[in-house]
Write an enzyme that holds these catalytic residues in place. Structure first.
Site, PDB file in Angstrom:
ATOM      1  N   HIS A 161       0.814  -1.218   0.000  1.00  9.07           N
ATOM      2  CA  HIS A 161       0.000   0.000   0.000  1.00  9.07           C
ATOM      3  C   HIS A 161       0.850   1.271   0.000  1.00  9.07           C
ATOM      4  CE1 HIS A 161       0.317  -0.437   4.518  1.00  9.07           C
ATOM      5  NE2 HIS A 161       0.468   0.865   4.421  1.00  9.07           N
ATOM      6  N   ASP A 191       0.063  -7.660   1.445  1.00  9.18           N
ATOM      7  CA  ASP A 191       0.499  -6.265   1.532  1.00  9.18           C
ATOM      8  C   ASP A 191       2.025  -6.142   1.538  1.00  9.18           C
ATOM      9  OD1 ASP A 191       0.244  -3.559   1.559  1.00  9.18           O
ATOM     10  OD2 ASP A 191      -0.328  -3.381   3.668  1.00  9.18           O
ATOM     11  N   SER A 265       4.865   2.417   7.732  1.00  7.99           N
ATOM     12  CA  SER A 265       4.485   1.297   6.879  1.00  7.99           C
ATOM     13  C   SER A 265       5.669   0.800   6.066  1.00  7.99           C
ATOM     14  CB  SER A 265       3.376   1.712   5.909  1.00  7.99           C
ATOM     15  OG  SER A 265       2.120   1.590   6.498  1.00  7.99           O
ATOM     16  N   GLY A 321     -10.156 -25.109  -3.777  1.00  5.70           N
ATOM     17  CA  GLY A 321     -11.451 -24.943  -4.426  1.00  5.70           C
ATOM     18  C   GLY A 321     -12.640 -25.190  -3.536  1.00  5.70           C
TER      19      GLY A 321
END
Length: 529
Positions: A161, A191, A265, A321
């Protein structure tokens, strides 16, 4: 909802409700008890050593550690072209009502409009342009974050981000050297992003630590770029492990009390021996600043992702799945489990590895690859970590009996197919019935049109719920597809199945319910007439 709110770019135009905003380090925002940023509790840490742990004391100083690791911690800045929302000229980059607006207004009031953190030209200033009118080009806007060099060849790790949507990325070293960076690859699900820089001089690099060996209470040190203040060092402890902040399907965060803020971050958290144990990613905050609740991606997750990004430019994950849901006490009782452990299979994607292995809707997966599945995150993480092409044994419970199935894991599709609802034969003509507080009716053409359901959905529609029935997990408009293991197509079949469950002494029964096109299991407590 968990959505990134990049610190360096104007957040999407939306009025903030009367909730308390919190900040996802450098670029992400959290709200109230919810995280607006942007799975199994982590394995319990190894048993604590006997007396040695009790005799550990706080380091006399973190200075040597800071001097050792800080040269490899970098500032990451980005720029991009952007269109302006309706912005306050005094708050470049933040529309009225933004969670950051009031927070940075306090800094402007304290330091003045043209300087200090959060003001244009200040170290926390994100937007270097004047606030243009709505819809007009605003030139370049930028963001600031942190990162660290993990390979002396010039590979830099940061948060996805931090660089998401960037046209240009720049890395600034501790000595002030600025280097243009290229994006090697990124993984939005965890992220994490990997950058590459070129330098004429040797670059310092850090080593990964073992986050699985970290214990709650261990000392850690964070280094980063809060509010543009590069090289900031803070210390604290690991407050908790295995935190799920609902930012992605593989959440397994370390919770820290070291002070980390907007701009941290992508920065590293270190063990006392100078190894990277986590990537600082988010904070919980009622005021936009650190309150001692921060979250870091564990190094053992990050290093696997970074290795794949370095080699392939993307992350390949295994795919089983299935759509799964948690085992509540009521569901456990309904399917005959003594504990609320495992993952209940709500849907099986046709032609998926699960379907080919014989997994059925309603199965409970208790073990995967020889390891117990205690929560949903246990299964999602382990499947994701499985190499495509590998065959894995699973222990499942079906109708109260355990069985072993073998699945040949496939690569995760770019767009997963949703399982199609299987038909249960033509709908039978029957009258409306009321049972267990539920008023039921056939799923006819009129009901399909009203509920927006296709012909592939079969079952019985709930038209009303009696107030005297208490808090039931179904509501008007739900379609009951199965009662226990039996598909139902008429109210009479639902009534019969519930009465049979009562005769068998069952206190609850599992219903497969279609709500808005999505199927899930819910436990229905049986009420004796």
């Amino acid at each position: 909802m968990s959505t990134p709110a990049n610190a360096g770019r104007a957040p999407r135009s939306s009025r903030v409700r009367r909730t308390i905003a919190a900040v996802l380090l450098g670029t992400t925002v959290l709200t109230g008890p919810f995280l607006i940023a942007n799975q199994s509790t982590a394995a319990a840490a190894a048993a604590a050593p006997a007396e040695s742990a009790l005799t550990q004391t706080m380091p006399g100083s973190f200075a040597d550690l800071a001097a050792k690791v800080s040269p490899a911690v970098v500032n990451v800045s980005t720029t991009q072209q952007a269109k302006a929302e309706r912005a306050n000229p005094r708050m470049p980059g933040f529309p009225p009502g933004s969670p950051f607006e009031e927070f940075f207004r306090q800094f402007q009031d304290q330091f003045g409009q043209n300087g200090g953190p959060g003001g244009p030209g200040g170290p926390g200033g994100d937007d270097q342009s004047e606030g243009p009118s709505e819809g007009q080009p605003r030139g370049k806007v930028g963001s600031l974050g942190s990162g660290f060099i993990i390979d002396a060849a010039g590979y830099v790790v940061t948060n996805n981000h931090v660089i998401d949507g960037a046209d240009e990325i720049k890395v600034t070293l501790q000595d002030g050297t600025e280097l243009p960076a290229t994006l090697v690859g990124r993984d939005a699900k965890t992220d994490i992003a990997l950058l590459k820089v070129k330098s004429d001089k040797a670059l310092p690099a850090l080593d990964w630590g073992d986050s699985d060996a970290a214990r709650v209470g261990d000392w850690v040190m964070a280094v980063g770029n809060p509010f543009g203040l590069g090289g900031t060092v803070t210390k604290g402890i690991i407050s908790a492990r295995g935190r799920d902040i609902h930012s992605g399907p593989y959440d397994d965060y370390l919770q820290l009390d070291a002070a980390i803020n907007r701009g941290n971050s992508g920065g590293p958290t270190f063990t006392l021996d100078g190894r990277v144990i986590g990537i600082n990613t988010a904070i919980y905050s009622p005021n936009g600043g650190s309150v001692g609740i921060g979250f870091a991606i564990p190094s053992n997750i990050a290093k696997q992702v970074v290795a794949q990004l370095k080699e392939n430019g993307h992350v390949e994950r295994g795919w089983l799945g299935v759509k799964i849901q948690e085992i509540s006490p009521e569901i456990a009782e309904s399917v005959g489990l003594s504990q609320t452990k495992g993952a209940l299979v709500a849907e099986v994607t046709p032609d998926s590895p699960a379907a080919k292995a014989g997994v059925r809707q309603g199965d409970v997966i208790l073990a995967y690859g020889g390891k117990p599945v205690n929560t949903l995150r246990d299964l999602t993480r382990r499947v994701a970590d499985t190499k495509a092409g590998d065959t894995v044994d699973m222990t499942v419970v079906r109708k109260g009996k355990e069985t072993t199935l073998s699945a040949h894991i496939a690569p995760l599709p770019a767009e997963q197919r949703m399982a199609a609802a299987e038909g249960a034969g033509p709908a039978a003509e029957s009258a409306v019935e009321t049972v267990n507080g539920l008023k039921l009716a056939p799923l006819d053409g009129a009901a399909r049109s009203r509920l927006g359901l296709g012909e592939g959905v079969k079952g019985v529609v709930v038209t009303a719920v009696s107030p005297q029935a208490g808090d039931l997990p179904v509501r008007p408009g739900d379609v009951i597809v199965k009662v226990g293991d039996h598909s139902v197509t008429s109210p009479a079949e639902v009534t019969k199945s519930l009465h049979e469950a009562e005769k068998d002494g069952r206190k609850a029964v599992l219903l497969l319910v279609n709500r808005g096109g999505n199927e899930s299991f819910v436990p229905l407590k049986l009420v004796k007439a």
